[in-house]
Motif scaffolding. Structure first.
Motif, PDB file in Angstrom:
ATOM      1  N   GLY A 185       0.714  -1.475  -0.102  1.00  0.00           N
ATOM      2  CA  GLY A 185       0.024  -0.076  -0.035  1.00  0.00           C
ATOM      3  C   GLY A 185       0.914   1.174   0.082  1.00  0.00           C
ATOM      4  N   ALA A 186       0.339   2.427   0.545  1.00  0.00           N
ATOM      5  CA  ALA A 186       1.060   3.596   0.367  1.00  0.00           C
ATOM      6  C   ALA A 186       1.251   4.224   2.009  1.00  0.00           C
ATOM      7  CB  ALA A 186       0.102   4.692  -0.276  1.00  0.00           C
ATOM      8  N   GLN A 250       2.933   8.967  -2.558  1.00  0.00           N
ATOM      9  CA  GLN A 250       1.648   8.784  -1.501  1.00  0.00           C
ATOM     10  C   GLN A 250       0.558   7.849  -2.018  1.00  0.00           C
ATOM     11  OE1 GLN A 250       1.568  10.817   1.670  1.00  0.00           O
ATOM     12  NE2 GLN A 250       3.640  11.088   1.131  1.00  0.00           N
ATOM     13  N   GLY A 251       0.862   7.213  -3.036  1.00  0.00           N
ATOM     14  CA  GLY A 251       0.010   6.197  -3.543  1.00  0.00           C
ATOM     15  C   GLY A 251      -1.234   6.768  -4.706  1.00  0.00           C
ATOM     16  N   GLY A 420      -6.837  11.230   6.137  1.00  0.00           N
ATOM     17  CA  GLY A 420      -5.721  10.329   6.785  1.00  0.00           C
ATOM     18  C   GLY A 420      -4.747  10.240   5.840  1.00  0.00           C
ATOM     19  N   LYS A 421      -3.993   9.070   5.758  1.00  0.00           N
ATOM     20  CA  LYS A 421      -3.000   8.991   4.664  1.00  0.00           C
ATOM     21  C   LYS A 421      -3.163   7.628   4.178  1.00  0.00           C
ATOM     22  CE  LYS A 421       1.056   7.209   7.015  1.00  0.00           C
ATOM     23  NZ  LYS A 421       2.365   6.996   7.467  1.00  0.00           N
ATOM     24  N   ALA A 422      -2.793   7.280   2.999  1.00  0.00           N
ATOM     25  CA  ALA A 422      -2.900   6.060   2.223  1.00  0.00           C
ATOM     26  C   ALA A 422      -4.125   5.510   1.848  1.00  0.00           C
ATOM     27  CB  ALA A 422      -2.089   5.032   3.106  1.00  0.00           C
ATOM     28  N   GLU A 423      -4.309   4.358   1.496  1.00  0.00           N
ATOM     29  CA  GLU A 423      -5.464   3.724   0.752  1.00  0.00           C
ATOM     30  C   GLU A 423      -6.428   3.409   2.146  1.00  0.00           C
ATOM     31  OE1 GLU A 423      -2.798   0.312   1.719  1.00  0.00           O
ATOM     32  OE2 GLU A 423      -2.702   2.522   0.893  1.00  0.00           O
ATOM     33  N   ILE A 491      -8.611   6.800  -5.574  1.00  0.00           N
ATOM     34  CA  ILE A 491      -7.534   7.194  -6.376  1.00  0.00           C
ATOM     35  C   ILE A 491      -6.448   5.940  -6.399  1.00  0.00           C
ATOM     36  CG2 ILE A 491      -6.586   8.485  -4.505  1.00  0.00           C
ATOM     37  CD1 ILE A 491      -5.660  10.565  -7.002  1.00  0.00           C
ATOM     38  N   HIS A 492      -6.672   5.112  -5.193  1.00  0.00           N
ATOM     39  CA  HIS A 492      -5.618   4.471  -4.910  1.00  0.00           C
ATOM     40  C   HIS A 492      -5.839   2.900  -5.801  1.00  0.00           C
ATOM     41  CE1 HIS A 492      -5.040   6.840  -1.166  1.00  0.00           C
ATOM     42  NE2 HIS A 492      -3.985   6.616  -1.871  1.00  0.00           N
ATOM     43  N   ARG A 493      -5.825   2.927  -6.938  1.00  0.00           N
ATOM     44  CA  ARG A 493      -6.261   1.772  -7.970  1.00  0.00           C
ATOM     45  C   ARG A 493      -5.356   0.504  -7.487  1.00  0.00           C
ATOM     46  NH1 ARG A 493      -8.883   4.022 -12.415  1.00  0.00           N
ATOM     47  NH2 ARG A 493      -9.554   6.075 -11.348  1.00  0.00           N
TER      48      ARG A 493
END
Length: 499
Positions: A185-186, A250-251, A420-423, A491-493
């Motif tokens: 992940g990111a 940032q993914g 938050g951050k990431a997926e 957006i986090h495909r």
């Protein structure tokens, strides 16, 4: 024989940990700038722009680049001809104790207090030690009469993504590494460096991977001259294939998740290939110093030209300004993934412990201590403020840890959106779609920049949780990216395949 005062070592460690809290290594800044200049994907470019501004501001303000000020890790290379002593005439103490002295002093510095991360009793109460001790140390005895020290502050987001496998001799190491990346992940806050350790025993492979991260970023030079060894060939292949995955900064997509790949190898058993993978995040923090008995080390300041041309604030004219004090579900429904928003108004904060308490209250039919209806919650645990600050560095924490709380807080308490951050995982994405909300990404590793957009802070509930208490922040142009919209698009495909 070189005699080194342990007080000099402790003082040097304290200065080093303070320094790395607010200074990126110059090679990282240069590599990040190259990636930013080459990036064509707007969300990723915006995130890297924020990281560059944050790097400049943190160095100027001497405040942490990231709110996760990391585990204090120290690697000692002790010359055989080195002898330690105490200036006060008492018996020398262990290197572990000296390292703890340095970490304790650095993390409790009143001019730049750092967030304590370490917890004791990991299977029990997990009580915070409150001074970030114990340090994590490695000691190597080498030839010579000097003490070489590598100091790093490693945040949880990177190390938690570490991977290890024992491959067969016929397996392809590059394929294994690339297979790991989507599932990571990111949460490790790219762009950063991947460290790969190959060979030895399991613990050696992990150590090789960790140490490789603290070599200068030079993939551009390697690309220009070409590979001369098998390790260099692997570096080039992994760098190209990793960025071709499209994970991005940032993914958020794009071509620059990985700034460099480092590879270290060691002899291993004929029947195996131990392989370890550890990423280094956008809050890359490390330095080296050498002691020769002449006194404590002094860490050299980088040339300020390193940040020449980087703005003093993040500005994006095309970003949509949002008033959180008058936000509606209809307005949230208009947001599109990849869109940059500048948030102003009041936002609530909550992390793991506060979420658990709120969901427990809901399950018992009891009222919440704060009204979440139509509100936005920011997943953050800030550093303590110093004079003149509303709050210390306050970047986002990894959102997936809060995934299981999304449905009850949205459906039962009326929560509208989260930062938050990431997926987010599939369960959280579906809950967001079902309840017509949104998830917004703040840039991990840009904590000081984020704190400058926070104009006031007050605790509303659960004050016994310290940094995890529910705060209310007042924001002014706080930058975020729409990562999951009200239709459940993300957006986090990579997350759709990697989790």
């Amino acid at each position: 024989m070189t005699r080194i005062a342990q007080e000099d070592l402790a003082e040097s460690l304290a200065e080093a940990f303070q320094f790395v809290s607010h200074h990126h290594p110059p090679d990282f800044v240069r590599a990040l700038r190259r990636a930013w200049e080459a990036e064509t994907h707007p969300p990723a470019r915006a995130a890297m722009g924020q990281l560059l501004v944050n790097s400049k501001l943190a160095a100027q303000g001497r405040r942490p680049v990231c709110q996760d000020t990391g585990v204090g890790q120290v690697f000692f290379r002790v010359g055989c001809e080195v002898q330690f002593y105490r200036r006060d005439g008492s018996a020398p103490i262990s290197l572990q104790a000296v390292a703890n002295e340095g970490v304790r002093s650095a993390y409790r510095d009143p001019h730049n207090p750092l967030r304590a991360t370490m917890v004791a009793d990991p299977l029990g109460r997990r009580t915070n030690t409150r001074d970030n001790t114990p340090a994590v140390i490695q000691v190597e005895i080498v030839e010579g009469d000097a003490l070489e020290v590598l100091v790093m502050a490693k945040g949880g987001g990177g190390d938690v993504k570490a991977r290890f496998a024992t491959l067969n001799p016929s397996d392809n190491v590059a394929d294994w590494v690339i297979e790991q990346l989507p599932g990571m992940g990111a949460g490790w806050c790219p762009p950063g460096t991947l460290g790969v350790g190959i060979g030895g025993t399991p613990e050696q492979a992990m150590l090789l991977a960790k140490l490789s991260l603290f070599e200068p970023i030079d993939i551009d030079l390697l690309q220009a001259r070409g590979a001369a060894t098998a390790e260099e060939t692997l570096r080039l292949e992994l760098h190209e294939r990793a960025n071709a995955l499209g994970i991005g900064a940032q993914g958020l997509g794009g071509n620059h998740a990985v700034l460099d790949v480092k590879v270290r190898t060691a002899p291993c058993h004929a029947a195996t290939i131990p392989v370890a993978l550890i990423p280094n995040c956008a809050a890359t923090r490390y330095t080296r110093f050498t002691l020769d008995g002449s006194g404590p080390a002094r860490i050299a300041e980088p040339d300020h030209a390193l940040w020449e041309g980087i703005a003093d604030q993040f500005d994006m004219p095309e970003a949509l300004r949002v008033d959180l004090d008058h936000i509606t579900q209809a307005e949230v429904a208009q947001w599109k993934i990849g869109q940059t928003l500048l948030l102003s108004g009041k936002v609530l904060t909550a992390r793991d412990a506060a979420h658990q308490r709120m969901v427990d209250l809901l399950s018992r039919g009891e009222p919440l201590p704060v009204d979440l209806w139509g509100r936005v919650v920011y997943y953050v645990g800030p550093v303590d403020p110093v004079v003149g600050e509303a709050v210390g560095p306050a970047g986002p924490t990894t959102a997936t840890r809060m995934d299981r709380f999304v449905e009850p807080l949205m459906a039962q308490a009326g929560l509208l959106a989260m930062i938050g951050k990431a997926e987010r995982g599939p369960e959280a994405v579906e809950a967001i779609r079902r309840n017509g909300g949104a998830y917004l990404c703040a840039t991990g590793g840009a904590a000081y920049l984020m704190s400058r957009a926070i104009k006031s802070s007050r605790v509303l509930a659960f004050d016994d949780l310290g940094m995890e208490a529910i705060h209310e922040f007042k924001l002014a142009d706080f930058p975020v990216t729409v990562a999951v919209d009200s239709r459940g698009q993300t957006i986090h495909r990579f997350a759709q395949v990697g989790h």
